[in-house]
Design an enzyme around this catalytic site. Structure first.
Site, PDB file in Angstrom:
ATOM      1  N   HIS A 223      46.169 -12.931   3.837  1.00 28.12           N
ATOM      2  CA  HIS A 223      45.983 -12.855   5.283  1.00 28.12           C
ATOM      3  C   HIS A 223      46.087 -14.270   5.832  1.00 28.12           C
ATOM      4  O   HIS A 223      45.774 -15.239   5.146  1.00 28.12           O
ATOM      5  CB  HIS A 223      44.598 -12.261   5.555  1.00 28.12           C
ATOM      6  CG  HIS A 223      44.297 -11.963   6.982  1.00 28.12           C
ATOM      7  ND1 HIS A 223      43.956 -12.952   7.888  1.00 28.12           N
ATOM      8  CD2 HIS A 223      44.261 -10.791   7.683  1.00 28.12           C
ATOM      9  CE1 HIS A 223      43.726 -12.406   9.066  1.00 28.12           C
ATOM     10  NE2 HIS A 223      43.904 -11.100   8.974  1.00 28.12           N
TER      11      HIS A 223
ATOM     12  N   ASP B  85      38.844 -14.361  -0.557  1.00 24.58           N
ATOM     13  CA  ASP B  85      38.743 -13.638   0.706  1.00 24.58           C
ATOM     14  C   ASP B  85      38.359 -12.204   0.372  1.00 24.58           C
ATOM     15  O   ASP B  85      39.176 -11.419  -0.117  1.00 24.58           O
ATOM     16  CB  ASP B  85      40.094 -13.698   1.430  1.00 24.58           C
ATOM     17  CG  ASP B  85      40.155 -12.812   2.671  1.00 24.58           C
ATOM     18  OD1 ASP B  85      39.164 -12.106   2.968  1.00 24.58           O
ATOM     19  OD2 ASP B  85      41.208 -12.812   3.345  1.00 24.58           O
TER      20      ASP B  85
ATOM     21  N   GLN C 203      38.391  -7.350   2.836  1.00 27.01           N
ATOM     22  CA  GLN C 203      38.786  -5.959   2.649  1.00 27.01           C
ATOM     23  C   GLN C 203      38.112  -5.303   1.446  1.00 27.01           C
ATOM     24  O   GLN C 203      38.269  -4.104   1.228  1.00 27.01           O
ATOM     25  CB  GLN C 203      40.314  -5.865   2.480  1.00 27.01           C
ATOM     26  CG  GLN C 203      41.101  -6.291   3.695  1.00 27.01           C
ATOM     27  CD  GLN C 203      40.847  -5.412   4.904  1.00 27.01           C
ATOM     28  OE1 GLN C 203      40.538  -4.224   4.767  1.00 27.01           O
ATOM     29  NE2 GLN C 203      40.964  -5.973   6.094  1.00 27.01           N
TER      30      GLN C 203
ATOM     31  N   LYS D   3      33.788  -5.493   9.212  1.00 27.12           N
ATOM     32  CA  LYS D   3      34.638  -4.671   8.357  1.00 27.12           C
ATOM     33  C   LYS D   3      33.818  -3.855   7.355  1.00 27.12           C
ATOM     34  O   LYS D   3      34.381  -3.122   6.540  1.00 27.12           O
ATOM     35  CB  LYS D   3      35.657  -5.537   7.623  1.00 27.12           C
ATOM     36  CG  LYS D   3      36.687  -6.190   8.548  1.00 27.12           C
ATOM     37  CD  LYS D   3      37.677  -7.032   7.763  1.00 27.12           C
ATOM     38  CE  LYS D   3      38.593  -7.835   8.673  1.00 27.12           C
ATOM     39  NZ  LYS D   3      39.612  -7.024   9.335  1.00 27.12           N
TER      40      LYS D   3
ATOM     41  N   CYS E 237      48.761  -9.847  10.299  1.00 25.61           N
ATOM     42  CA  CYS E 237      48.348 -11.228  10.004  1.00 25.61           C
ATOM     43  C   CYS E 237      48.673 -11.599   8.565  1.00 25.61           C
ATOM     44  O   CYS E 237      47.893 -12.289   7.888  1.00 25.61           O
ATOM     45  CB  CYS E 237      46.863 -11.433  10.293  1.00 25.61           C
ATOM     46  SG  CYS E 237      46.448 -11.311  12.028  1.00 25.61           S
TER      47      CYS E 237
END
Length: 411
Positions: free
Chosen positions: A122, A199, A202, A225, A365
């Protein structure tokens, strides 16, 4: 196993209609819905507990401080960090990664050093490192992907060298849904005396996360999220590294002593939390984590697998629909991206919206990744555990209706 239809009732947003159709919310990778318990907790805090933290010498402030710091402990246990001081509250994944780049990166990356990321990142886990490399005259290297869109470990072994200072990768991809081999990448990084930044935006709402088992140095994620409010995020950092890093911002809360010509910083994590923090955001995030733990992260992972096993084959069976990434539904964790012939994804998303189906269209993104797929944009359907087979069927039927509507333009 939870009663998933009862779980759906906790998400009142699903009870409305859009364009006269039941809402099939399939944009969870952009932001998740919020259960009633989280919404109620935000309201109750503002109604009965609102006060600033760490400063007041009165009971209301003591209570707010206790709630805020308890939220830090809840996050710690959720990701199995060693200590609550390793949990820093930020505005989200983006700020968390920028914090590392602006502190650890500025402090440790020198001209000629290498920063290694993957092609699946991302922009939030790409641009901070790109700009750091430009500023420091370092070299940014990309790990290639396999034909299924997974991180190519063989290529990673070639790219991560003794010159590498930082490895930054996504845990679960936001376009293809692949799970990265974080533990293996962490070992490669550490063998070369580099650190690894993950990261997890998600991942945290789909898979159990254990930062100690993953052996990561930093792990970033966002509350919105994972059923929590917007504007609150987390940066987990290894305590030893955090103590060596300079502050990210300056002001109140993050100081131990201020003189006219110099200042001393507070201990971690407060050193990195300048100003009044997002108190209610942290409290709301803690409530969201309690909800996830009540449902069960293992059960949630199983539910994701079931839904993708139902949806992906149906998508692939529609003539003219191209599904990107793996053909194996289990390698699409909550996310599947596709296109319909030559139709523009924005036109497809608008048509699906008319059928009550909310999806995302664009490059998500992640432009370098999407370009590597041979396209400029895709339609992305992203599911959560509160989705059901009816949502999947509604998407499939809406795609068929869209194909029929645009049949004169399909090639």
């Amino acid at each position: 196993m939870p009663n998933w239809e009862l779980v759906r009732q906790d998400f009142t947003e699903l009870q409305q209609t859009m364009n006269g159709e039941r809402l099939a919310y399939l944009d969870n990778a952009a932001t998740s819905l919020k259960p009633t318990s989280v919404i109620d907790r935000l309201v109750s805090f503002y109604q009965r507990e609102n006060a600033n933290v760490h400063r007041g010498t009165y009971q209301l402030s003591f209570k707010a401080t206790a709630e805020y710091e308890n939220a830090r402990k809840i996050v710690q246990h959720f990701i199995n960090a060693k200590a609550s001081r390793e949990i820093i509250f930020t505005r989200g994944t983006t700020e968390s990664i920028n914090l590392i780049a602006a502190t650890y990166g500025e402090q440790n990356v020198k001209p000629g050093d290498e920063i290694v990321i993957s092609l699946a990142e991302h922009h939030s886990n790409l641009i901070p490192w790109q700009q750091l490399a430009i500023r420091k005259k370092a070299i940014l290297k990309y790990i290639n992907l396999t034909p299924n869109g997974e991180i190519n470990l063989a290529d990673a072994k070639q790219k991560i060298t003794a010159k590498t200072k930082i490895v930054a990768v996504t845990h679960v991809g936001n376009v293809l849904g692949n799970v990265s081999p974080i533990r293996e990448l962490a070992e490669l990084a550490h063998q070369n005396e580099a650190i690894i930044v993950v990261d997890g935006a998600q991942a945290v709402c789909h898979v159990p996360v254990d930062v100690q088992k993953l052996a990561v140095d930093f792990y970033a994620f966002s509350g919105h999220k994972m059923l929590g409010p917007t504007g609150i995020g987390v940066l987990y950092g290894n305590q030893q590294l955090l103590e060596q890093m300079p502050p990210y911002q300056f002001g109140g809360e993050m100081i131990a002593d201020v003189q006219l010509d110099n200042s001393k910083w507070d201990q971690i994590p407060h050193k990195f939390e300048a100003g009044t923090p997002n108190i209610v955001g942290a409290v709301g995030l803690a409530t969201a984590i309690k909800y996830l733990e009540h449902v069960g992260m293992t059960q949630i992972r199983t539910r994701d697998t079931e839904l993708m096993a139902y949806l992906v084959p149906k998508l692939m069976a529609i003539p003219g629909v191209k599904v990107y990434g793996s053909q194996n539904p289990q390698q699409h964790v909550g996310v599947v991206s596709f296109n319909i012939g030559t139709l523009h994804p924005h036109d497809v998303a608008t048509a699906l919206d008319m059928e009550g189906v909310a999806v995302r269209a664009g490059h998500h993104c992640a432009e370098p990744l999407v370009h590597s797929l041979g396209t400029n944009s895709t339609v992305r359907a992203s599911l959560a555990f509160y989705n059901n087979q009816a949502d999947c069927d509604q998407l499939i039927n809406a795609i068929k209706e869209t194909k029929e509507f645009f049949k004169g333009e399909l090639r």
